[in-house]
Design an enzyme around this catalytic site. Structure first.
Site, PDB file in Angstrom:
ATOM      1  N   GLU A 204      63.469 -17.532 -20.509  1.00 15.86           N
ATOM      2  CA  GLU A 204      63.711 -17.560 -21.945  1.00 15.86           C
ATOM      3  C   GLU A 204      63.240 -18.862 -22.585  1.00 15.86           C
ATOM      4  O   GLU A 204      63.612 -19.175 -23.712  1.00 15.86           O
ATOM      5  CB  GLU A 204      65.197 -17.316 -22.241  1.00 15.86           C
ATOM      6  CG  GLU A 204      65.643 -15.941 -21.779  1.00 15.86           C
ATOM      7  CD  GLU A 204      67.016 -15.540 -22.298  1.00 15.86           C
ATOM      8  OE1 GLU A 204      67.485 -16.110 -23.296  1.00 15.86           O
ATOM      9  OE2 GLU A 204      67.618 -14.647 -21.687  1.00 15.86           O
ATOM     10  N   LYS A 338      73.490  -6.374 -28.057  1.00 18.06           N
ATOM     11  CA  LYS A 338      72.101  -6.150 -27.653  1.00 18.06           C
ATOM     12  C   LYS A 338      71.761  -4.681 -27.894  1.00 18.06           C
ATOM     13  O   LYS A 338      72.397  -3.795 -27.313  1.00 18.06           O
ATOM     14  CB  LYS A 338      71.933  -6.460 -26.166  1.00 18.06           C
ATOM     15  CG  LYS A 338      72.085  -7.939 -25.780  1.00 18.06           C
ATOM     16  CD  LYS A 338      72.235  -8.057 -24.280  1.00 18.06           C
ATOM     17  CE  LYS A 338      72.062  -9.482 -23.773  1.00 18.06           C
ATOM     18  NZ  LYS A 338      72.487  -9.584 -22.350  1.00 18.06           N
TER      19      LYS A 338
HETATM   20  P1  PGA Z   1      69.351 -10.594 -19.767  1.00 19.88           P
HETATM   21  O1  PGA Z   1      70.008 -12.006 -20.092  1.00 19.88           O
HETATM   22  O2  PGA Z   1      68.586 -10.161 -20.941  1.00 19.88           O
HETATM   23  O3  PGA Z   1      68.525 -10.872 -18.542  1.00 19.88           O
HETATM   24  O4  PGA Z   1      70.502  -9.659 -19.462  1.00 19.88           O
HETATM   25  C1  PGA Z   1      70.569 -12.328 -21.322  1.00 19.88           C
HETATM   26  C2  PGA Z   1      72.051 -12.533 -21.253  1.00 19.88           C
HETATM   27  O5  PGA Z   1      72.682 -12.392 -20.188  1.00 19.88           O
HETATM   28  O6  PGA Z   1      72.671 -12.824 -22.283  1.00 19.88           O
HETATM   29 ZN    ZN Z   2      74.768 -12.851 -21.109  1.00 16.84          ZN
END
Ligand code: PGA
Ligand code: ZN
Length: 429
Positions: A204, A338
């Site tokens: 990221e 998400k």
């Molecule tokens: P991921 O990580 O998109 O790999 O799940 C992001 C998070 O855990 O917030």
């Molecule tokens: Zn997370």
């Protein structure tokens, strides 16, 4: 305006992995596009991301079946449907799939279309996406939560903790949060270079560290805040995403740090998390305990739930039933949001509303595998969510989101609001 056609294509995310792009075309020629992100430390209760598993192509990661579902069944169902009724479209997609976790058509197939429909409807209405989604009510610019060091599943377990982030509590504007974070990010890079501990960037965009312990990373973060000229905890505070489900062994019920070769019972691990939040200037902690360890969560929440933002990510997976259960059990006080954990725009917005109605804080989030789509920047403002987590302050799939909020700020002009660190006013140290 009615939907004339829906088509999907394979594109590539920020890790170069295949993902789905859908394009919706309306009767008058207006189009909208939806690009689907992808997680690495995914929660077990997430909607299913359909991958082909054919080792001969893209090492099993291609998404041609999901694309086939969009071009076939989904396109057939949506032709002639009114584009401006997002919830009716999403309901059709959910019913067409027919499973609880969108495993038949694939949440990636469904979400690509759901997002593309929203983009097309906003374009047709001649409005920016945040205004369209929020019905004009979204005016709050988010407080960013920005990664400085990346570990866990995003950096081959160089640290056990996944995200070491900062939140610029002292900033008076969205723009100032970015300036302050820029300063901390580069101060961290300088400190790590000086010590020979800078090993590139994690998934990221945060620095990929080479540390002997998780606490060495925490100490570096505090030093970076100070080196940048800010008072830790007051002007710039620490936020952690432990992603503890990845550290948890369901069979033994133990948590394990690979880096430090240590094992913890749930009780011991909860104590460690509580201790970190008290010893370091931490304002927010995400997934400190595993998604199945509700006893551990309850212990952490009872100890620090009034002083620190306690975010459930893998715990809730943007799922209203799980969030409702969590609210009743008083197990956290914030929810990571998400889109691809649940699979449609409507269900995501319902999860945000439920969180807000309970007096909890939503944090709109990207995935570790991202695209150039900045849908979530608009979603954060549309819903007055107040917080946005997109990864670090580097790499264009991340910067696209931070930059889009700058554009939204300009569009809103004098209507733009910013609460900054005041969003945490309910937490008292
Ligand atoms: P991921 O990580 O998109 O790999 O799940 C992001 C998070 O855990 O917030
Ligand atoms: Zn997370």
């Amino acid at each position: 305006m009615k939907i004339k056609n829906v088509a999907a294509f394979q594109i590539y995310d920020s890790r170069g992995f295949p993902t789905v792009e859908a394009e919706v075309e309306l009767d008058n020629g207006t189009t909208g596009r939806g690009l689907v992100p992808s997680g690495a430390s995914t929660g077990q209760y997430e909607a299913l991301e359909l991958r082909d598993g054919d080792k001969a192509r893209f090492r099993g990661k291609s998404v041609f079946r999901a694309i086939g579902h969009v071009n076939g069944e989904i396109a057939a169902a949506l032709r002639g449907v009114e584009v401006s009724d997002q919830s009716a479209v999403d309901q059709m997609l959910i019913q067409l799939d027919g499973t609880a976790n969108k495993s038949r058509l694939g949440a990636n197939a469904i979400l690509s279309v759901s997002m593309a429909v929203a983009h097309a409807a906003a374009a047709e209405a001649g409005r920016p996406l945040f205004e369209y989604l929020g019905g004009g009510a979204g005016t709050l610019l988010p407080l960013p939560e920005i990664q400085i060091l990346g570990g866990g599943a995003h950096a081959e377990w160089r640290t056990d903790v996944q995200d070491f982030l900062v939140i610029a509590l002292g900033a008076r504007s969205y723009g100032e949060t970015l300036e302050m974070t820029h300063n901390v990010y580069h101060a961290a890079g300088t400190i790590m270079s000086e010590r020979g501990k800078r090993f590139g960037l994690a998934d990221e965009g945060g620095f990929w560290p080479d540390y002997a312990s998780n606490e060495e990373a925490l100490d570096t973060l505090v030093q970076a805040i100070e080196r940048a000229g800010y008072q830790p905890g007051r002007e710039v505070a620490i936020s952690l995403d432990i992603a503890a489900s990845d550290l948890y062994d369901e069979t033994t019920g133990k948590y394990r740090f690979r880096l430090e070769k240590q094992e913890f019972t749930s009780d011991e691990f909860a104590d460690l998390m509580i201790g970190w939040c008290r010893r370091y200037p931490v304002i927010s902690i995400e997934d400190p305990m595993a998604d199945t360890d509700w006893t551990g969560w309850a212990k952490v929440c009872a100890a620090i739930g009034k002083t620190v933002q306690l975010i459930g990510d893998d715990l809730f997976t943007t799922n209203v039933q799980r969030i409702q259960r969590g609210i009743e059990a008083k197990i956290a006080n914030a929810v990571l949001i998400k889109l691809n954990q649940i699979g449609t725009v409507t269900e995501t917005m319902e999860a945000i509303r439920l969180t807000q109605t309970a007096g909890w804080l939503p944090v709109i989030s990207a995935r570790s595998g991202e695209t150039e789509d900045s849908f979530i920047s608009h979603l954060a403002v549309a819903t007055n969510a107040g917080q946005l987590k997109v990864g670090s302050f580097a790499r264009s799939e991340r910067m696209a989101k931070w930059n889009e909020v700058l554009r939204i700020e300009r569009l809103l002009g004098s209507r733009a609001r910013f609460e900054g660190g005041n969003i945490y006013r309910h937490f008292s140290p």
